[in-house]
Write a protein that holds these residues in place. Structure first.
Motif, short mmCIF file in Angstrom:
data_model
loop_
_atom_site.label_atom_id
_atom_site.label_comp_id
_atom_site.label_asym_id
_atom_site.label_seq_id
_atom_site.Cartn_x
_atom_site.Cartn_y
_atom_site.Cartn_z
N MET A 209 0.81 -1.22 0.01
CA MET A 209 -0.02 -0.07 -0.04
C MET A 209 0.64 1.38 -0.13
O MET A 209 0.75 2.11 -0.80
CB MET A 209 -0.94 -0.04 0.95
N ILE A 210 2.14 1.27 0.73
CA ILE A 210 2.90 2.46 0.71
C ILE A 210 3.44 2.71 -0.53
O ILE A 210 3.52 3.85 -0.91
CB ILE A 210 4.04 2.09 1.85
N GLU A 211 3.88 1.51 -1.30
CA GLU A 211 4.64 1.80 -2.54
C GLU A 211 3.56 2.14 -3.61
O GLU A 211 3.65 3.03 -4.51
CB GLU A 211 5.20 0.42 -2.98
N ASP A 212 2.30 1.47 -3.63
CA ASP A 212 1.13 1.84 -4.58
C ASP A 212 0.59 3.46 -4.31
O ASP A 212 0.48 4.06 -5.25
CB ASP A 212 -0.02 0.90 -4.48
N MET A 213 0.63 3.84 -3.25
CA MET A 213 0.23 5.10 -2.85
C MET A 213 1.45 6.31 -3.28
O MET A 213 1.03 7.43 -3.32
CB MET A 213 -0.11 5.61 -1.24
N GLY A 214 2.63 5.80 -3.53
CA GLY A 214 3.77 6.58 -3.94
C GLY A 214 4.16 7.35 -2.71
O GLY A 214 4.54 8.59 -2.83
N ALA A 215 3.88 6.99 -1.48
CA ALA A 215 4.36 7.76 -0.24
C ALA A 215 5.78 7.90 -0.20
O ALA A 215 6.36 6.96 -0.43
CB ALA A 215 3.85 7.26 1.15
N SER A 216 6.04 9.06 0.06
CA SER A 216 7.68 9.51 0.23
C SER A 216 7.99 9.46 1.81
O SER A 216 9.40 9.34 1.78
CB SER A 216 7.86 10.84 -0.53
N SER A 217 7.28 9.68 2.77
CA SER A 217 7.43 9.90 3.98
C SER A 217 6.31 9.36 5.06
O SER A 217 5.01 9.12 4.32
CB SER A 217 7.89 11.29 4.36
#
Length: 872
Positions: free
Chosen positions: A135-143
């Motif tokens: 989920m973190i990767e699919d959201m493109g979360a940077s921080s």
């Protein structure tokens, strides 16, 4: 005959042992992930029995089990869906291949480490959200801050250098080294301590867990509002890696690369690199600006090593490096009216003021940004600093984790950490383009920590007990440099006299050591198949040794401290002080399994934040010499966690009521008074938070959403300053001798009354929503799309000693993001947009404490770009 009779029992024991051995079956095989990579350290157990094993360095396992009837093999590994299969007594259970699937984790299957042991999220009697790697990767979360939009009742103010988290309305962070934080942020179980020690960017995370409410029993001191638990990806056997490149408008550039390698049969290591750049969206429009407009320039490095010297011992060693640089240091001026002690200047607009200054001093315009007094507003995306500011942050850490399996029921865990960090900045403090005031800040420190704990599970009882040690040194050096023009327009001193103040400073320096020791115990006891009771307690002691010195400006209120007794207009030496505090933080919860799929829990938990010293800009001896006391919070919570039998729905809801006493509040009184910190407040915090996840159409569509509602107000808050009316306890002249205060009698005004105000800048209502739709185009290609929205209600901007400024509100806003792309074998390609509708909103507004103008920060505008990644 006697020797024969004596020998018979031994023969019988031998025969029975051989018989049991012959009746026992061998359970053996290999554990892999969905990519076929063997998994070492997986737990293989027979359900309901104290029989099992852990997979070795090659993922293999073998043990004997006496099967009298059907039995269930359960295989688990943190971050993966558990494997559970029923076998008959005569089934062949050798050479099994067990595949643990990471991609199918959902709802009640999600495994977490919220209570320092692996368990499914449904079994944890804590209101929490866990966000996994996919989920973190699919959201493109940077921080970490990017993830908070999907966590109800967790909020951060948009900033290039986020260093605090508001959880359930309780403000995080800390103003200076003498004051502790309210939230704990942990990396693989080791606290990151001070705000400037936090590694913000997510380099290689397995999951991020947000625990709401006080966590004083297991996590200890300074977790009043909650804890954030970051769990990293661990090295594993084999060779693998990934590369991610992302590019967008506004200078958005992100690069991530990681590789995993096997050194020997029992030693593996990994290296991860991270870089993120983003241009500033608020630009310094001053003609004197001479630096790039940078919102973020972040670099992260992580090295990790895992060793398995024996099947029972696991050792994890890691090193982290994080640096951050930005130059967007200003805020847009929304109200240019200026505070001054001079009636001619007070509350004039700044452009009028600059014109008047030009008329009086036409030959000396070095203090103005522009010519002929021309200071203009270049729009919401601008600010005017005649000095270019910058901020630099550096964090380095080394951690060691050991886990030793004493036997099938008991583990010994050790955690050791070292971390140093610094944040340095230079800024134009007046922020209006005049040469009035600059400031410089250096906050540096280091910390060492150690934790030992024993974990055990036997029959109906599961418990853990541990010892904790923490040692931190931190110092703050924060001079401010007022210029002659400042003394002229603020205090009315003629310029020819004001020039004598050229080069003066108000220069506080404070630092010291905090030593903390704790002992904790927590146990789960299964009373019946439906009822489990959890109880625990922690004892903490804190010892603080601090030193402080302020080169003041007594003419304008800022004292020399220690006092100047020898007439050299400098403080005499340093003021040294020590203080100690201790606290018990118990917790108790009862969990009731209403159905096999529904758990209801009720809990009471206590949190503790240590006392401290005010090491800020001060105007009185008492502000430094008298330490403020610890604060405490008691949380009453009931919650429900439920799902369905197919695990396509999961619901988590919690209602909470928190009693907050001895609140530590830092208030900037005014230009001449500086900061005060006192235990002046108590508050009640209550609310609800709900998360729901649903999967539809054979798991092609996943819907995730949440709602948070908070009511957090001061029950009482008088800050020992001035409010303009008499309050109980204040001195008065009893003119008519009736023993009570009457209107018209003289009194000594002692405080501001903030009772009834909200306790910090938080949204009373927030919600989030994410829809993930994916379907296979063929056996190698997957279409993926996501639509995400989050709403944050308006919030009080600041708590000020000027009541008018307490009416300021930041904007409510709804932001929509979207992502669409394809996963093709090892490749992924996505197009993305953030703030799709380019909503313009005020993320923060407040008063400049030095000169009284109103400032505003605006949220990030629309960004869009492409992301490509490859796994090998």
């Amino acid at each position: 005959m006697r020797r024969l009779i004596a020998f018979l029992p031994l023969q019988l024991v031998f025969i029975l042992s051989i018989t049991n051995f012959l009746l026992a079956v061998e359970v053996s095989g290999i554990v892999t992930d969905q990519d076929g990579v063997s998994m070492s350290g997986a737990n293989i157990m027979i359900e309901g029995a104290a029989t099992g094993s852990a997979s070795d360095s090659e993922g293999r396992f073998s043990f004997a089990y006496e099967a009298e009837a059907e039995f269930v093999i359960v295989v688990s590994y943190i971050g993966y869906a558990s494997y559970r299969q029923t076998y008959g007594a005569g089934d062949v259970v050798t050479d099994l291949t067990i595949v643990l699937d990471q991609g199918n984790l959902f709802g009640q299957e999600v495994t977490v480490m919220a209570r320092k042991k692996e368990e499914t999220i449904k079994e944890v009697p804590i209101s929490m959200v866990s966000m996994r790697k996919e989920m973190i990767e699919d959201m493109g979360a940077s921080s970490i801050e990017d993830l908070t939009v999907m966590v109800p009742n967790v909020f951060v103010r948009e900033s290039p250098h986020v260093d605090n988290f508001n959880i359930r309305g309780i403000e995080g962070g800390a103003r200076n080294p003498g004051m502790g934080t309210t939230e704990g942020v942990y990396l693989d179980g080791i606290v990151m301590g001070r705000p400037d020690f936090i590694i913000l960017d997510i380099a290689d995370m397995e999951s991020v867990e947000f625990l709401r409410g006080p966590q004083g029993t297991l996590f200890g001191r300074n977790t009043i509002s909650g804890a954030i638990n970051l769990i990293t990806v661990k090295p594993k056997p084999g060779f693998s890696g990934s590369v991610l490149v992302e590019n967008g408008n506004s200078g958005h550039r992100k690069i991530k690369a990681s590789t995993n390698m096997q050194l020997t049969d029992n030693i593996y290591h990994s290296l991860s690199l991270f870089s993120f750049d983003l241009d500033a969206h608020q630009i310094n429009a001053s003609e004197f600006a001479n630096s790039d407009d940078i919102y973020k320039d972040n670099i992260g490095i992580r090295y990790a090593l895992r060793a398995l010297p024996t099947p029972k011992l696991t050792i994890d060693l890691s090193y982290d490096y994080f640096s951050q640089y930005n130059t967007q240091m200003g805020d847009h001026i929304s109200d240019w009216h200026f505070d001054s002690d001079v009636p001619t200047y007070n509350r004039q607009r700044l452009d009028s003021l600059s014109i008047e200054l030009y008329k009086v001093y036409p030959d000396d315009m070095s203090y103005l940004d522009g010519t002929n007094g021309d200071i203009t507003d270049d729009g919401n995306t601008s600010y005017n600093h005649n000095r270019s500011g910058w901020s630099k942050r550096l964090v380095r850490s080394l951690s060691l984790s050991t886990s030793y399996k004493i036997n099938s029921n008991m583990n010994l865990v050790g955690l050791f950490g070292y971390r140093d960090g610094s944040r340095r900045y230079f800024n134009d403090e007046d922020g209006i383009g005049l040469e009035l005031l600059t400031g410089k800040w250096a906050d540096v420190g280091e910390q060492k920590s150690a934790e030992f704990r024993v974990e055990s599970t036997y029959n109906n009882l599961s418990w853990l007990a541990g010892l904790y040690y923490y040692n931190m040194y931190e110092s703050l050096d924060g001079p401010v440099f007022p210029k002659p023009l400042f003394f002229h327009i603020y205090a009315g001193i003629p310029m020819f006299l004001a020039r004598q103040y050229d080069g003066v400073t108000v220069h506080p320096f404070g630092g010291g050591t905090t030593k903390s020791v704790g002992a904790f115990f927590s146990a789960d006891y299964i009373v019946t198949d439906q009822i489990m009771i959890t109880g625990g307690v922690r004892y903490s002691t804190d010892d603080k040794d601090f030193t402080y010195r302020q080169d003041g400006l007594p003419t304008f209120g800022y004292i020399h401290f220690p006092p100047d007794n020898d007439g050299d207009n400098l403080p005499d030496g340093n003021f040294d002080s020590t203080a100690s505090w201790s606290a018990l933080t118990p917790s108790l919860s009862v969990k009731y399994a209403a159905t096999p799929l529904t758990n209801v829990y009720g809990s009471i938990s206590k949190g503790y934040k240590s006392g401290g010293f005010n090491l800020d800009y001060v105007s009185s001896w008492e502000s430094v010499a008298i330490p403020f006391k610890p604060e405490f919070i008691t949380n009453y919570e009931i919650g429900i966690k439920t799902g369905n039998s197919r695990n396509t729905m999961y619901l988590n809801t919690a209602f909470f009521y928190m009693d907050y006493i001895n609140m530590q509040r830092a208030i900037f009184q005014d230009l001449y008074e500086g900061y005060t910190i006192s235990n002046a407040a108590s508050a009640l915090v209550k609310g609800i938070e709900t998360e729901v996840s649903i999967r539809l159409f054979q798991n092609a569509l996943t819907l995730v959403g949440g709602v948070g509602i908070i009511d957090a107000t001061f029950s009482e808050f008088r800050d020992a300053y001035f409010n303009g009316y008499w309050n109980e306890g204040e001195d008065y002249v009893d003119a008519n001798n009736n023993g009570q205060y009457d209107d018209g009698e003289e009194w000594t005004d002692m405080d501001n009354d903030f009772s009834g105000n909200t306790i910090s800048a938080f949204p009373e209502l927030s919600w989030n929503f994410l829809a993930d739709f994916r379907f296979p185009i063929n056996n190698k290609m997957m279409f993926v799309s996501q639509l995400q929205a989050d709403f944050i209600d308006e919030k009080q901007s600041q708590l000020s000693s000027t009541n008018a400024y307490n009416e300021l509100r930041d904007d409510a806003r709804t932001l929509v993001d979207a992502r669409i792309g394809f996963k093709i074998g090892s490749w992924s390609v996505f197009a993305w947009v953030q703030n799709m509708f380019n909503v313009e909103y005020i993320s923060w507004t407040g008063q400049n404490g030095y000169i009284g103008v109103l400032e505003q920060d605006f949220g990030l505008p629309r960004r869009l770009g492409l992301r490509a990644s490859y796994r090998f």
